[in-house]
Design an enzyme around this catalytic site. Sequence first.
Site, short mmCIF file in Angstrom:
data_model
loop_
_atom_site.label_atom_id
_atom_site.label_comp_id
_atom_site.label_asym_id
_atom_site.label_seq_id
_atom_site.Cartn_x
_atom_site.Cartn_y
_atom_site.Cartn_z
N HIS A 13 0.87 -1.21 0.00
CA HIS A 13 0.00 0.00 0.00
C HIS A 13 0.89 1.23 0.00
CE1 HIS A 13 -3.84 2.14 1.40
NE2 HIS A 13 -2.93 3.09 1.26
N HIS A 15 1.51 5.38 -1.63
CA HIS A 15 1.16 6.57 -2.42
C HIS A 15 2.46 7.18 -2.92
CE1 HIS A 15 -2.99 6.64 -0.80
NE2 HIS A 15 -2.40 6.13 0.28
N ASN A 41 -5.31 7.35 -5.90
CA ASN A 41 -6.04 8.58 -5.53
C ASN A 41 -5.29 9.84 -5.98
OD1 ASN A 41 -4.06 8.02 -3.55
ND2 ASN A 41 -5.15 9.19 -1.98
N LYS A 99 -9.52 -0.35 -5.91
CA LYS A 99 -9.52 0.29 -4.58
C LYS A 99 -10.84 1.00 -4.31
CE LYS A 99 -7.93 1.95 -0.72
NZ LYS A 99 -6.79 2.77 -0.36
N HIS A 136 -10.52 1.06 1.79
CA HIS A 136 -10.31 2.03 2.87
C HIS A 136 -11.52 1.89 3.78
CE1 HIS A 136 -8.69 5.91 4.55
NE2 HIS A 136 -9.85 5.77 5.17
N HIS A 174 -4.59 -0.74 5.77
CA HIS A 174 -4.11 0.02 6.93
C HIS A 174 -5.02 -0.09 8.14
CE1 HIS A 174 -6.86 2.80 5.01
NE2 HIS A 174 -5.99 3.29 4.16
N ASP A 247 1.45 2.56 3.55
CA ASP A 247 0.61 3.76 3.42
C ASP A 247 1.45 5.03 3.51
OD1 ASP A 247 -1.66 5.24 2.93
OD2 ASP A 247 -2.39 5.15 4.99
N HIS A 251 2.81 14.54 1.90
CA HIS A 251 2.22 15.86 1.63
C HIS A 251 3.29 16.87 2.01
CE1 HIS A 251 -2.01 14.55 1.14
NE2 HIS A 251 -1.75 13.67 2.09
C1 NCD Z 1 -3.60 9.00 2.18
C2 NCD Z 1 -3.17 10.06 1.15
O1 NCD Z 1 -2.72 11.13 1.56
O2 NCD Z 1 -3.30 9.82 -0.06
N1 NCD Z 1 -3.63 9.61 3.48
C3 NCD Z 1 -3.56 8.96 4.67
O3 NCD Z 1 -3.70 9.60 5.70
N2 NCD Z 1 -3.35 7.67 4.76
C4 NCD Z 1 -4.89 8.41 1.77
C5 NCD Z 1 -5.28 7.19 2.55
O4 NCD Z 1 -4.69 6.11 2.39
O5 NCD Z 1 -6.20 7.29 3.36
ZN ZN Z 2 -3.29 5.04 1.71
#
Ligand code: NCD
Ligand code: ZN
Length: 354
Positions: A13, A15, A41, A99, A136, A174, A247, A251
């Site tokens: 998992h 991003h 996403n 997803k 999720h 998660h 996960d 950001h």
């Molecule tokens: C994830 C994201 O920022 O894309 N954020 C998070 O807090 N885990 C999205 C997600 O997996 O919920």
């Molecule tokens: Zn995630």
Amino acid sequence: MLSFSFIQPDDFHLHIRDDVLMHAVLPASAESVGRAVIMPNLTPPITDIAMALAYKARILAALPATTAFQPLMTLYLTEHLSLSTLQEVAITPDILGIKLYPAGATTNSDAGIQALESIYPLLETMEELGIPLLIHGEIPHFDVDMFDREPAFITQQLEPLTRRFPLLRVTLEHITTQDAVQFIESAPAHVGATITPHHLLYNRNHMLAGGVKPHYYCLPILKRERHREALVKAATSGNPKFFAGTDSAPHLQSKKESACGCAGIYNAPYAIALYAEIFDQALDLSLPASQKRFESFMSRHGAQFYGLPLNPTQITLTQTPVAVPIHIDTPLGPLIPIRAGEMVGWKVEKIEER
Ligand code: NCD
Ligand code: ZN
């Protein structure tokens, strides 16, 4: 100094975003895990096969040609997904699964699902075709307390869903609660769960006691200590239904330290080291049997769950303290990694053929 080798892990998992930010965060994963399940996403979300294959091509183009790293793509489930797309997904090995984001649950989830009933025909087809559904698991309604959103999803939506589609392959992503651990333990073998390093390491006091610490804010939100303990027990139990998924969700610092801060913890550069810390504390990684347990959670269970071969490579970890920088610069601005300004206890020494 303690050192041991084990099959190279995967990240089930992840991003990695896109464009400039992807170029900044992708190497940390590509240099440590063999494969990663890439979350869809983005803005706009990855909702069809062509978008997923184009995204995969951008990921590979951002890496050296010699990389062995394999991105495993996912599609973002919307009510507009067609049955014919599902037929094509079933014969497209580049795409691991679909997803499900409940609409409004997390970052870029607005295009997600409002009512599960609306996607029953899709789920029925996925069940028939054996396509995994990655979930999720939260009810994001304002009248459900932030700390109850995962248990509420399990009892109100997931239990009925798995009863209605008993053969549907499901990964609850998660997981953060004892309730989720119990649900997974009592579900059939084709229902599994990923667990992040941060939910194994931290409880909600880390985020809230002595001041609000936005870099601990993620979704599902950190829970109380007894839930963290249940997750550690599950991850270290040897039960093949539980496996590693970081996960890692970067950001920019400016988006995290804000009046309405983004959810997500950036852990990819230190994830393997942090999982090792957790296993060492729970099981003592100087014991060969504990090293095997660790390898199972990191490198075997997820691959087995998805029917993938084990990685042909091995990784060597040493118990060497590593200082985590206070920030990691990108052309868009700094990212604050997990453990920023502190130490992690383990170091990835080398990766080689096994
Ligand atoms: C994830 C994201 O920022 O894309 N954020 C998070 O807090 N885990 C999205 C997600 O997996 O919920
Ligand atoms: Zn995630």
